[in-house]
Scaffold this active site. Sequence first.
Site, mmCIF file in Angstrom:
data_model
loop_
_atom_site.group_PDB
_atom_site.id
_atom_site.type_symbol
_atom_site.label_atom_id
_atom_site.label_comp_id
_atom_site.label_asym_id
_atom_site.label_seq_id
_atom_site.Cartn_x
_atom_site.Cartn_y
_atom_site.Cartn_z
ATOM 1 C CB THR A 41 66.432 39.207 27.580
ATOM 2 O OG1 THR A 41 66.773 39.302 29.082
ATOM 3 C CG2 THR A 41 67.666 39.598 27.107
ATOM 4 C CG HIS A 50 77.145 38.223 17.437
ATOM 5 N ND1 HIS A 50 77.605 39.288 17.670
ATOM 6 C CD2 HIS A 50 76.203 38.314 18.494
ATOM 7 C CE1 HIS A 50 77.086 40.238 18.288
ATOM 8 N NE2 HIS A 50 76.094 39.570 19.220
ATOM 9 C CB VAL A 174 56.439 28.679 37.104
ATOM 10 C CG1 VAL A 174 57.061 27.419 37.863
ATOM 11 C CG2 VAL A 174 55.894 28.276 35.548
ATOM 12 N NE ARG A 311 74.857 43.230 27.409
ATOM 13 C CZ ARG A 311 74.963 44.441 27.753
ATOM 14 N NH1 ARG A 311 74.590 45.005 28.948
ATOM 15 N NH2 ARG A 311 75.303 45.295 26.600
ATOM 16 C CB ILE A 335 70.406 32.057 27.244
ATOM 17 C CG1 ILE A 335 70.235 30.621 27.783
ATOM 18 C CG2 ILE A 335 70.612 32.015 25.646
ATOM 19 C CD1 ILE A 335 71.385 29.700 27.521
ATOM 20 C CB CYS A 402 54.768 56.920 11.749
ATOM 21 S SG CYS A 402 54.314 58.134 12.920
ATOM 22 C CB CYS A 442 48.144 54.240 15.312
ATOM 23 S SG CYS A 442 49.780 53.725 16.017
HETATM 24 C C1 FAD Z 1 71.441 44.662 25.623
HETATM 25 C C2 FAD Z 1 71.386 43.206 25.153
HETATM 26 C C3 FAD Z 1 71.633 43.024 23.657
HETATM 27 C C4 FAD Z 1 72.063 41.716 23.123
HETATM 28 N N1 FAD Z 1 72.410 41.607 21.869
HETATM 29 C C5 FAD Z 1 72.498 40.421 21.388
HETATM 30 C C6 FAD Z 1 73.110 40.225 20.057
HETATM 31 O O1 FAD Z 1 73.182 41.075 19.424
HETATM 32 N N2 FAD Z 1 72.945 38.918 19.528
HETATM 33 C C7 FAD Z 1 72.488 37.828 20.454
HETATM 34 O O2 FAD Z 1 72.755 36.774 19.616
HETATM 35 N N3 FAD Z 1 72.277 38.001 21.734
HETATM 36 C C8 FAD Z 1 72.039 39.238 21.996
HETATM 37 N N4 FAD Z 1 71.646 39.329 23.431
HETATM 38 C C9 FAD Z 1 71.106 38.220 24.194
HETATM 39 C C10 FAD Z 1 69.796 37.781 23.809
HETATM 40 O O3 FAD Z 1 68.879 38.848 23.888
HETATM 41 C C11 FAD Z 1 69.488 36.791 24.958
HETATM 42 O O4 FAD Z 1 70.295 35.828 24.894
HETATM 43 C C12 FAD Z 1 68.032 36.178 24.536
HETATM 44 O O5 FAD Z 1 67.263 37.217 24.327
HETATM 45 C C13 FAD Z 1 67.689 35.308 25.616
HETATM 46 O O6 FAD Z 1 66.312 34.651 25.481
HETATM 47 P P1 FAD Z 1 65.809 33.787 26.721
HETATM 48 O O7 FAD Z 1 64.610 33.059 25.850
HETATM 49 O O8 FAD Z 1 66.696 33.121 27.399
HETATM 50 O O9 FAD Z 1 65.245 34.947 27.825
HETATM 51 P P2 FAD Z 1 63.942 36.025 28.102
HETATM 52 O O10 FAD Z 1 63.741 36.519 26.618
HETATM 53 O O11 FAD Z 1 64.135 36.762 28.896
HETATM 54 O O12 FAD Z 1 62.861 34.907 28.199
HETATM 55 C C14 FAD Z 1 62.517 34.483 29.380
HETATM 56 C C15 FAD Z 1 61.047 34.454 29.429
HETATM 57 O O13 FAD Z 1 60.757 33.785 30.821
HETATM 58 C C16 FAD Z 1 59.525 34.335 31.396
HETATM 59 N N5 FAD Z 1 59.623 33.941 32.642
HETATM 60 C C17 FAD Z 1 60.388 34.298 33.866
HETATM 61 N N6 FAD Z 1 60.263 33.771 34.786
HETATM 62 C C18 FAD Z 1 59.120 32.971 34.855
HETATM 63 C C19 FAD Z 1 58.072 32.224 35.389
HETATM 64 N N7 FAD Z 1 58.362 32.159 36.939
HETATM 65 N N8 FAD Z 1 56.967 31.755 34.902
HETATM 66 C C20 FAD Z 1 56.803 31.649 33.604
HETATM 67 N N9 FAD Z 1 57.437 32.314 32.723
HETATM 68 C C21 FAD Z 1 58.662 33.064 33.379
HETATM 69 C C22 FAD Z 1 60.090 35.788 31.150
HETATM 70 O O14 FAD Z 1 58.673 36.548 31.314
HETATM 71 C C23 FAD Z 1 60.422 35.666 29.787
HETATM 72 O O15 FAD Z 1 59.640 35.929 28.545
HETATM 73 C C24 FAD Z 1 71.592 40.693 23.776
HETATM 74 C C25 FAD Z 1 70.779 40.874 25.094
HETATM 75 C C26 FAD Z 1 70.836 42.226 25.577
HETATM 76 C C27 FAD Z 1 70.269 42.571 26.857
#
Ligand code: FAD
Length: 487
Positions: A41, A50, A174, A311, A335, A402, A442
């Site tokens: 994500t 925000h 995992v 999300r 999250i 670019c 590239c």
């Molecule tokens: C369309 C959209 C717009 C958004 N806009 C905003 C914004 O403007 N501002 C804001 O504050 N938030 C925003 N968010 C929310 C924000 O992007 C997320 O809250 C944040 O990126 C979550 O991060 P994370 O580390 O929890 O999840 P992720 O980035 O998904 O990380 C989880 C990681 O766990 C790994 N994983 C999963 N399963 C396993 C496993 N079994 N073993 C090992 N690794 C594993 C995955 O590969 C991944 O890399 C937005 C989200 C979306 C989708």
Amino acid sequence: MIYDVIIIGGGVIGCCIARTLSKYNISVALLEKEADIASGTTKANSGVVHAGYDADRKYIKRNLCIRGNYLFTKAHKELNFPFKRIGSFVVALEDDQIEQLNEHKQLGIQDGIPGLELILDKEKILEMEPNLTPDVKGVLHATSAGLVSPYELSFALAENAAKNRVKFFRNQEVIKIRHQDYIFTVRTRTDEFKGSNLINAAGLYSSNISKMLGLDYFDIIPRKGEYILFDRNQIHINKILFPSPTKISKGILVCPTLHGNVFVGPNAQNLIDVQDLSTTTAGLKEVLEGGKKLVPNLPVRSSIRNFAGLRAVPDTMDFIIDNTDVYGFINVAGIMSPGLTSCFSIAERVEEFLELLGVNMTIKEDYDPNRPAPEHFTQFSKKQIDKKVKEDPAWGRIICRCETVAEREIINAIHAPVGARTVDGVKFRCRPGMGRCQGGFCRPKVMEILSRELQIPYEDITKRGEDTNIVLGKTKDRILNQIEEQR
Ligand SMILES: Cc1cc2nc3c(=O)[nH]c(=O)nc-3n(C[C@H](O)[C@H](O)[C@H](O)COP(=O)(O)OP(=O)(O)OC[C@H]3O[C@@H](n4cnc5c(N)ncnc54)[C@H](O)[C@@H]3O)c2cc1C
């Protein structure tokens, strides 16, 4: 070895927790299933820090967002990731939306959000944002809102954590967890890791991880958001522009990027498939129509890319940050937005839980919170470029025309702590392939550099890890083999 803490997931949340814990005298490992961190994500979202006025007060995500926003200032000074407080407008297009904006303002001020003002003077608004629709009735201006590059933030966090001796393991999905005698044994497809405490920051997959320990108390629904990205310098937007929010979403925004583009999106569509990152005609139409309500003259013809993000929406509609019944296991799940904004405050909460669990939270003597900014060709003056090229000719070889990316930037991205291993890894760290041609020119050169620097065969270079090979082999070799077989 038994780590004091193992973190599952290398998104912005896992990386931020890793960096926060890297200051203590404890051993920490982070396991990421993909070939690179920030591949979930965190890779595709709006990148908005925000201000924090819009979530309901009953949710913990409201306070975590407000505090998270505040913490960005110090973190930015230390880690040098791209971040700018450009401010946001929530735009009222109907008179009855003004009352809602006023309520956000009043509650926001009570909760300590700085720089909130309601502007009802149309002339002033259009002076501040000339491309905004003339139908505007008023805006809620939040000066503390900002833009961040979510993946560059994650790379900065990971680099700093690695420098402070956190171990990063990529390509480690995992698949099974056992908890016995206060030790977690974490099985991945290829290895086994042991730790006294385990943090689940697996994003869309976090309920699966929780279930591996028998904790089946929440579900995650993937909710897709599609975007359209426009080429640089086609239209100028000063603020992050939101429509008046609805109950389920902040709506489709029009937003500049830190690199001079403008994007519009996201829409919101609940899915079942956690891997569906497709864009659709209907979705993009919805996004464009939504954007045009705020900025009627969007440069439709200069779109250079469509993309989608997912999300991780929890059934509770709030962040799940729990010190669970399994001793030493902390869920950091669901999250959704504003998770990016809240990464530093979420990490603080995890710190508190670990302290309660009796983890040794004494500070390392040699802890260094700083990470220098990566150098980019485009930031140099002509004089500096001359000097750099004389010292190192790799600064003079422009690989991406670019985005004007020099070979030295790519080499540095590969050799950074937790450095790039794939074409996308290079692209997200220093931008070759991000421009108008989207890597058409590239990409082969980036592959050559990756192959040379990592000393792996050209054919083994992938776009983003397993099963994403770009070439199969040398054309001549394949033809010769076929001729040989036919003989
Ligand atoms: C369309 C959209 C717009 C958004 N806009 C905003 C914004 O403007 N501002 C804001 O504050 N938030 C925003 N968010 C929310 C924000 O992007 C997320 O809250 C944040 O990126 C979550 O991060 P994370 O580390 O929890 O999840 P992720 O980035 O998904 O990380 C989880 C990681 O766990 C790994 N994983 C999963 N399963 C396993 C496993 N079994 N073993 C090992 N690794 C594993 C995955 O590969 C991944 O890399 C937005 C989200 C979306 C989708």
